[in-house]
Design a protein around this motif. Structure first.
Motif, PDB file in Angstrom:
ATOM      1  N   TYR A  80       0.790  -1.305   0.070  1.00 41.35           N
ATOM      2  CA  TYR A  80       0.132   0.029  -0.214  1.00 41.35           C
ATOM      3  C   TYR A  80       0.819   1.260   0.062  1.00 41.35           C
ATOM      4  O   TYR A  80       0.526   2.236  -0.593  1.00 41.35           O
ATOM      5  CB  TYR A  80      -1.008   0.066   1.373  1.00 41.35           C
ATOM      6  N   GLU A  81       1.802   1.159   0.897  1.00 46.77           N
ATOM      7  CA  GLU A  81       2.795   2.525   0.901  1.00 46.77           C
ATOM      8  C   GLU A  81       3.296   2.754  -0.410  1.00 46.77           C
ATOM      9  O   GLU A  81       3.658   3.715  -0.823  1.00 46.77           O
ATOM     10  CB  GLU A  81       3.926   2.116   2.017  1.00 46.77           C
ATOM     11  N   LEU A  82       3.855   1.556  -1.023  1.00 45.37           N
ATOM     12  CA  LEU A  82       4.303   1.495  -2.309  1.00 45.37           C
ATOM     13  C   LEU A  82       3.515   2.546  -3.463  1.00 45.37           C
ATOM     14  O   LEU A  82       3.978   3.409  -4.131  1.00 45.37           O
ATOM     15  CB  LEU A  82       4.878   0.222  -2.965  1.00 45.37           C
ATOM     16  N   PHE A  86       5.103   5.899  -4.343  1.00 47.40           N
ATOM     17  CA  PHE A  86       5.867   5.740  -5.512  1.00 47.40           C
ATOM     18  C   PHE A  86       5.080   5.742  -6.952  1.00 47.40           C
ATOM     19  O   PHE A  86       5.686   5.249  -8.007  1.00 47.40           O
ATOM     20  CB  PHE A  86       6.856   4.783  -5.524  1.00 47.40           C
ATOM     21  N   LYS A  87       4.167   6.354  -6.939  1.00 52.76           N
ATOM     22  CA  LYS A  87       3.074   6.240  -8.213  1.00 52.76           C
ATOM     23  C   LYS A  87       3.849   6.768  -9.280  1.00 52.76           C
ATOM     24  O   LYS A  87       3.720   6.137 -10.729  1.00 52.76           O
ATOM     25  CB  LYS A  87       1.644   6.842  -8.032  1.00 52.76           C
ATOM     26  N   ASP A  88       4.593   7.766  -9.260  1.00 53.12           N
ATOM     27  CA  ASP A  88       5.366   8.405 -10.458  1.00 53.12           C
ATOM     28  C   ASP A  88       6.512   7.471 -10.868  1.00 53.12           C
ATOM     29  O   ASP A  88       6.650   7.351 -12.010  1.00 53.12           O
ATOM     30  CB  ASP A  88       5.681   9.770 -10.041  1.00 53.12           C
ATOM     31  N   THR A  89       6.989   6.606 -10.040  1.00 46.73           N
ATOM     32  CA  THR A  89       8.214   5.802 -10.175  1.00 46.73           C
ATOM     33  C   THR A  89       7.728   4.678 -10.772  1.00 46.73           C
ATOM     34  O   THR A  89       8.318   4.068 -11.723  1.00 46.73           O
ATOM     35  CB  THR A  89       9.142   5.852  -8.966  1.00 46.73           C
ATOM     36  N   PHE A  90       6.738   4.153 -10.037  1.00 43.45           N
ATOM     37  CA  PHE A  90       6.120   2.827 -10.469  1.00 43.45           C
ATOM     38  C   PHE A  90       4.772   2.710 -10.344  1.00 43.45           C
ATOM     39  O   PHE A  90       4.418   2.527  -9.139  1.00 43.45           O
ATOM     40  CB  PHE A  90       6.786   1.557  -9.612  1.00 43.45           C
ATOM     41  N   VAL A 127      13.112  -0.801  -9.783  1.00 44.69           N
ATOM     42  CA  VAL A 127      13.491  -1.561  -8.628  1.00 44.69           C
ATOM     43  C   VAL A 127      12.405  -1.113  -7.642  1.00 44.69           C
ATOM     44  O   VAL A 127      12.481   0.102  -7.247  1.00 44.69           O
ATOM     45  CB  VAL A 127      15.086  -1.460  -8.192  1.00 44.69           C
ATOM     46  N   VAL A 128      12.023  -2.173  -7.162  1.00 43.45           N
ATOM     47  CA  VAL A 128      11.054  -2.032  -5.533  1.00 43.45           C
ATOM     48  C   VAL A 128      11.939  -2.698  -4.557  1.00 43.45           C
ATOM     49  O   VAL A 128      12.032  -3.677  -4.725  1.00 43.45           O
ATOM     50  CB  VAL A 128       9.651  -2.470  -5.890  1.00 43.45           C
ATOM     51  N   LEU A 135      11.073   1.314  -1.049  1.00 44.69           N
ATOM     52  CA  LEU A 135      11.706   2.441  -1.962  1.00 44.69           C
ATOM     53  C   LEU A 135      11.363   1.982  -3.350  1.00 44.69           C
ATOM     54  O   LEU A 135      11.556   0.643  -3.454  1.00 44.69           O
ATOM     55  CB  LEU A 135      13.196   2.276  -1.590  1.00 44.69           C
ATOM     56  N   ALA A 136      11.228   2.773  -4.380  1.00 47.28           N
ATOM     57  CA  ALA A 136      11.413   2.685  -5.589  1.00 47.28           C
ATOM     58  C   ALA A 136      12.248   3.429  -6.514  1.00 47.28           C
ATOM     59  O   ALA A 136      11.931   4.659  -6.280  1.00 47.28           O
ATOM     60  CB  ALA A 136       9.869   2.675  -6.087  1.00 47.28           C
TER      61      ALA A 136
END
Ligand SMILES: [Zn+2]
Length: 425
Positions: A80-82, A86-90, A127-128, A135-136
């Motif tokens: 969920y945190e990801l 980090f929606k923009d990255t992944f 990379v996640v 982190l992504a």
């Protein structure tokens, strides 16, 4: 890259067209490429894979990132945190079926997924990292650029794309060449015996996986016996890369030669045209017709402002563009327009699509070229050229160009085609 060219210059000064053919020359992009990778220390994606249990797979139809991760024992809050941070990255919703991914699990009995690597394409990956705070980040594989030389001769009844395929040259080069020479050579009317040489780059990942063609460094195109050189050169004062010829003239003109990338010149501007349908009476054709399948994009041949985008009588749906006080262009019989009156368009922008509206026997664009309010033949016009390289930049340009030109001139044409050529002459 600079370093490499310097080296090449030195070689070229020592030998002219080559006793020993220079092997593919190599230049590294990014960081150095590891020559040999020790077996037990497999580095990939900037990670040491030997620290993990490695699972490689590809995204399958119906795969949902969250499920994939929970199956691999990642806690839901982390997933969920990801998705939140980090929606923009992944963007987990945009994973594509068929794209490879790698899951790195801890080397203990828990086998919890610690990292997830998604390959966006052959070169780029994401990379996640679930290990501590989520982190992504994006990464890029090391790409080796291999310089390649190629050449070809247009056979009777053949096209540039036939030759490109036959010579095993990346198909992208058809586009690249027609782009570089869009202002000078009419690719709709190549002759048998026209020939070309190119120096271009190919990208390889991990020394072996082909990842597509890079830029064209230099090209030579001989059309009806006329040589046309093109050298990619970064114009420092304008901060853009342009193609210049051997005299530092810009290859770009203010107008493209044709409003289509590909197609067939089907009827030229002809003031004395006689048509059977009209009882062989003179019916001047003030346009230049290019036939292509319905839906083919029609391009603005120069920058300008759309003065008309409408439908009228025999013209059908058309667009007219005013480029400056002297020139306007008009494009008839469109299936649909893509631009509106008053819109500013750049050269090469799609302004509509090939259709059959108005009086037309088949799908084509009738391209009309206006000069000072009169229609003229664009193929006979000496079109204004873009600015040549500034005087002050020329010495550096010539110093760069000379050895590249020599290299280009030394590329042989394919033998079998050269023989065909002899019989043609
Ligand atoms: Zn026409």
């Amino acid at each position: 890259m600079r370093k490499y060219w310097g080296l090449f210059l030195a070689c070229m000064l020592l030998s002219s067209c080559g006793e020993e053919k220079s092997t593919a020359s190599i230049a590294d992009e990014d960081v150095d490429v590891q020559e040999s990778i020790p077996e037990r220390n497999i580095e990939k994606y900037g990670l040491n894979l030997s620290d993990f249990i490695v699972v490689e797979d590809t995204i399958r139809r119906g795969d949902i990132f969250g499920d994939l991760m929970t199956r691999n024992k990642v806690d839901y809050p982390k997933i969920y945190e990801l998705t939140q941070r980090f929606k923009d990255t992944f963007d987990v919703r945009r994973i594509r079926v068929g794209n490879p991914y790698t899951i790195l699990k801890s080397r203990d009995t828990s086998e919890v997924a610690q990292l997830f690597i998604y390959e966006n394409d052959a070169i780029n990956y994401t990379v996640v990292d679930f290990r501590d705070t989520v982190l992504a980040y994006k990464g890029r594989k090391k790409v080796k650029l291999v310089q390649r030389e190629a050449s070809g001769v247009i056979p009777k009844g053949g096209s540039l794309s036939d030759v490109i395929v036959k010579q095993n040259i990346d198909y992208l080069m058809v586009n690249e060449l027609s782009g570089i020479y869009a202002w000078t050579i009419d690719f709709f009317k190549l002759d048998a015996g026209d020939k070309f040489r190119i120096i271009y780059e190919e990208k390889y990942i991990n020394d072996s996986i082909y990842a597509g063609a890079g830029e064209v460094k230099a090209a030579y195109f001989e059309h009806r016996g006329e040589p046309f050189y093109a050298f990619a050169y970064h114009n420092d004062s304008l901060d853009i890369k342009e193609y210049y010829d051997q005299e530092a003239n810009n290859l770009r003109r203010t107008f493209l030669r044709a409003p289509l990338k590909f197609g067939r010149l089907s009827s030229r501007y002809n003031l004395k045209r006689k048509i059977r349908y009209y009882g062989y009476k003179v019916r001047p054709h003030k346009g230049t017709d290019y036939a292509a399948p319905i839906g083919t994009p029609i391009l603005a041949t120069a920058d300008g402002v759309v003065t008309e985008s409408t439908r009228r009588g025999g013209n059908g749906k058309y667009v007219k563009i005013r480029h400056n006080g002297t020139y306007s262009t008009q494009y008839l019989h469109m299936k649909a327009q893509k631009v509106r009156r008053g819109e500013y368009v750049k050269q090469g922008d799609v302004i509509g699509w090939i259709g059959m509206t108005g009086n037309t026997g088949g799908p084509h664009v009738c391209y009309r070229f206006w000069k000072n309010g009169r229609q003229v033949d664009p193929l006979r016009e000496k079109l204004p050229a873009a600015e040549p390289l500034a005087e002050i930049l020329r010495p550096a340009y010539y110093e760069y160009m000379d050895p590249v030109k020599t290299q280009l001139d030394c590329i042989d044409f394919p033998e079998e085609q050269a023989e065909e050529l002899l019989t043609l002459n």
